[in-house]
Design an enzyme around this catalytic site. Structure first.
Site, PDB file in Angstrom:
ATOM      1  N   ASN A 174       0.826  -1.233  -0.333  1.00 23.39           N
ATOM      2  CA  ASN A 174       0.005   0.270   0.097  1.00 23.39           C
ATOM      3  C   ASN A 174       0.776   1.075   0.075  1.00 23.39           C
ATOM      4  O   ASN A 174       1.650   1.621   0.946  1.00 23.39           O
ATOM      5  CB  ASN A 174      -0.856  -0.154   1.424  1.00 23.39           C
ATOM      6  CG  ASN A 174      -1.844   1.209   1.308  1.00 23.39           C
ATOM      7  OD1 ASN A 174      -1.813   1.935   0.488  1.00 23.39           O
ATOM      8  ND2 ASN A 174      -2.785   1.080   2.172  1.00 23.39           N
ATOM      9  N   ARG A 180      -2.545  -2.130  -3.666  1.00 23.59           N
ATOM     10  CA  ARG A 180      -3.747  -1.413  -3.132  1.00 23.59           C
ATOM     11  C   ARG A 180      -3.540  -0.254  -4.263  1.00 23.59           C
ATOM     12  O   ARG A 180      -2.810   0.608  -4.247  1.00 23.59           O
ATOM     13  CB  ARG A 180      -3.862  -0.901  -1.910  1.00 23.59           C
ATOM     14  CG  ARG A 180      -4.928   0.085  -1.661  1.00 23.59           C
ATOM     15  CD  ARG A 180      -5.343   0.535  -0.253  1.00 23.59           C
ATOM     16  NE  ARG A 180      -6.368   1.210  -0.255  1.00 23.59           N
ATOM     17  CZ  ARG A 180      -6.313   2.273   0.574  1.00 23.59           C
ATOM     18  NH1 ARG A 180      -5.349   3.148   0.974  1.00 23.59           N
ATOM     19  NH2 ARG A 180      -7.567   3.052   0.498  1.00 23.59           N
ATOM     20  N   HIS A 204     -12.942   2.532  -0.327  1.00 27.73           N
ATOM     21  CA  HIS A 204     -13.028   1.471   0.782  1.00 27.73           C
ATOM     22  C   HIS A 204     -13.636   0.293   0.159  1.00 27.73           C
ATOM     23  O   HIS A 204     -14.156  -0.643   1.117  1.00 27.73           O
ATOM     24  CB  HIS A 204     -13.823   2.117   2.034  1.00 27.73           C
ATOM     25  CG  HIS A 204     -13.163   3.189   3.031  1.00 27.73           C
ATOM     26  ND1 HIS A 204     -14.065   3.836   3.681  1.00 27.73           N
ATOM     27  CD2 HIS A 204     -12.020   3.375   3.131  1.00 27.73           C
ATOM     28  CE1 HIS A 204     -13.262   4.838   4.156  1.00 27.73           C
ATOM     29  NE2 HIS A 204     -11.874   4.400   4.017  1.00 27.73           N
ATOM     30  N   ARG A 208     -12.486  15.075   7.618  1.00 24.96           N
ATOM     31  CA  ARG A 208     -13.130  15.337   6.555  1.00 24.96           C
ATOM     32  C   ARG A 208     -14.530  15.731   6.809  1.00 24.96           C
ATOM     33  O   ARG A 208     -15.176  15.125   7.775  1.00 24.96           O
ATOM     34  CB  ARG A 208     -13.466  14.399   5.477  1.00 24.96           C
ATOM     35  CG  ARG A 208     -12.149  13.980   4.678  1.00 24.96           C
ATOM     36  CD  ARG A 208     -12.185  12.948   3.708  1.00 24.96           C
ATOM     37  NE  ARG A 208     -10.869  12.366   3.239  1.00 24.96           N
ATOM     38  CZ  ARG A 208     -10.630  11.280   3.325  1.00 24.96           C
ATOM     39  NH1 ARG A 208     -11.606  10.315   3.919  1.00 24.96           N
ATOM     40  NH2 ARG A 208      -9.380  10.848   2.992  1.00 24.96           N
ATOM     41  N   GLU A 240      -8.484  -5.438   5.162  1.00 21.66           N
ATOM     42  CA  GLU A 240      -8.237  -5.143   3.602  1.00 21.66           C
ATOM     43  C   GLU A 240      -6.902  -5.922   3.107  1.00 21.66           C
ATOM     44  O   GLU A 240      -6.943  -6.236   2.035  1.00 21.66           O
ATOM     45  CB  GLU A 240      -8.005  -3.353   3.556  1.00 21.66           C
ATOM     46  CG  GLU A 240      -9.282  -2.922   3.700  1.00 21.66           C
ATOM     47  CD  GLU A 240      -9.004  -1.408   4.161  1.00 21.66           C
ATOM     48  OE1 GLU A 240      -8.855  -1.135   5.175  1.00 21.66           O
ATOM     49  OE2 GLU A 240      -9.254  -0.568   3.141  1.00 21.66           O
TER      50      GLU A 240
END
Ligand code: AMP
Length: 403
Positions: free
Chosen positions: A10, A94, A183, A244, A387
């Site tokens: 990643n 990823r 996601h 956010r 993940e």
């Protein structure tokens, strides 16, 4: 010897996270992180999980991703499983944005790289870093299959009614503006794991997945297929997150530009980095917010209430989108750990068939578990996400198929 291991990478703009997994039993061989790449104070932390020994740390300048990956390869080699190991079946990367092109994991070749590059305008922060990681890994092991697993792929099944914004179609299409969602790897894994927890096939169940980490998103999954999700063109839309804002009236932006005299970049930073929980109360860690609430802090309480109010609205909306809901699954840092958020999110939703059992909700653990009362119409569960395992599994399945 059959190659059974997959290295999951990643790559961020200044970091590389990695895990080496053994797909014979889905176990983790090693995990680690290189951070502050390009600075004088870079750090590599490597944990050889299979060996059971402690972490090793290295501090000092790591100039670029090439140097970072070489350092990771050296650490893996110390455990006897370097990048040249015949046991390594593939590298799974990823990749944040696959646009409308990539609907499933894809073996990387030059054409795939070119397409990920073409998508940079819709993912300017993420795709360049992901590409650097891929190019570096390919240079180190050009013969090894490398697979891109896209964060957007699981959401490409959304119908046009959910994926399109109601703006002029020609303008939207000219700039590839639509709701992509993110996601996806987590939503795919958790929706499947939730079906498993219910002892049913994914095709049979409708699930609302609430991925509540520092970034947060909800998805509506009908029979294993995503039909709506809360993030949009970028990860800014939807739930209140750590930093956010999630949903706002787009006119807030015009107002800040015209009346507040802020530049587009300043507004971008405000909404992505200085909003959400941190903007509301100065903290983005739910543990700290709970501690402050217990001390009577009104701003922390308001931040928590706004967070939960938005979450509730999405749960209600996705009940409406799905029609029949079999389960609601909480996952990621907040979803897996905060019994308070879970209880508050479903409080008052009994008419939708939703409730949590306080004793079950208070139980902590790493395993998927139900927290709804046994007679509840809708199962509510805590389903830890993974993940890296999902990326490794998708990578391995693809490489096995193409071999
Ligand atoms: P993630 O992005 O999935 O790693 O989630 C990170 C977030 O999870 C943190 O910012 C915290 O808000 C939250 N978190 C982690 N541990 C806990 C905990 N024990 N209780 C409440 N929230 C937690």
């Amino acid at each position: 010897m059959t190659a059974s291991r997959v290295l999951v990478l990643n790559s961020g703009s200044s970091s590389v996270k990695y895990q080496l997994l053994d797909m014979r039993d889905n176990s983790r061989t090693a995990a680690g992180l290189v951070e502050r790449i390009g600075e004088r104070t870079s750090r590599l932390k490597h944990t050889p999980l299979a060996a059971g020994s402690g972490s090793r740390e290295w501090n000092g300048p790591i100039a670029d991703h090439d140097a970072a990956l070489k350092a990771v390869a050296e650490e893996l080699a110390k455990d006897g499983l370097g990048l040249d190991s015949p046991e390594l079946a593939a590298i799974g990367h990823r990749v944040v944005h696959g646009g409308q092109t990539f609907t499933r994991p894809t073996v990387i070749d030059d054409a795939v790289l070119a397409e990920i590059e073409r998508l940079i305008p819709v993912a300017p922060l993420h795709n360049p870093a992901n590409l650097t990681g891929i190019r570096t890994a390919r240079a180190l092991r050009p013969d090894l299959p490398q697979v891109a697993v896209f964060d957007t792929a699981f959401h490409t099944t959304m119908p046009e009614s959910a994926a399109r914004y109601a703006i002029d179609v020609e303008t939207a299409d000219a700039h590839r503006i639509r709701r992509y969602g993110f996601h996806g790897t987590s939503h795919a894994y958790v929706s499947r794991a939730t079906a498993e927890l219910l002892g049913r096939a994914p095709e049979e169940v409708n699930v609302i997945v609430l991925h509540l980490g520092n970034g947060a998103s909800a998805s509506a999954v009908r029979g294993g297929v995503c039909v709506d999700t809360s993030m949009g063109l970028t990860p800014l839309e939807g739930l209140v997150m750590g930093t956010r804002s999630g949903d706002t009236d787009p006119a807030v932006i015009f107002h800040l530009a015209r009346v507040g005299k802020m530049s587009i970049d300043e507004i971008d930073t405000l909404l992505n980095k200085r909003s959400g929980l941190v903007g509301l109360c100065g903290d983005n860690d739910m543990r700290e917010i709970r501690r402050r609430i217990d001390e009577g802090d009104a701003r922390a309480k308001l931040a928590f209430d706004i967070y939960v109010h938005r979450l509730k609205k999405y749960i209600g909306a996705y009940c409406a989108v799905l029609g029949r809901v079999d389960a609601v699954a909480f996952t990621a840092g907040v979803g897996e750990n905060s019994a308070e958020v879970r209880a508050a999110a479903v409080a008052g939703l009994e008419t939708l068939g939703l409730a949590v059992d306080d004793a079950l909700n208070a139980v902590r653990g790493d395993e998927p578990r139900l927290i709804s009362p046994p007679d509840a119409r809708v199962a509510v569960g805590v389903v830890p996400t993974d993940e890296e395992l999902e990326i490794a599994a998708q990578t391995y399945a693809l490489v096995e198929r193409t071999n």
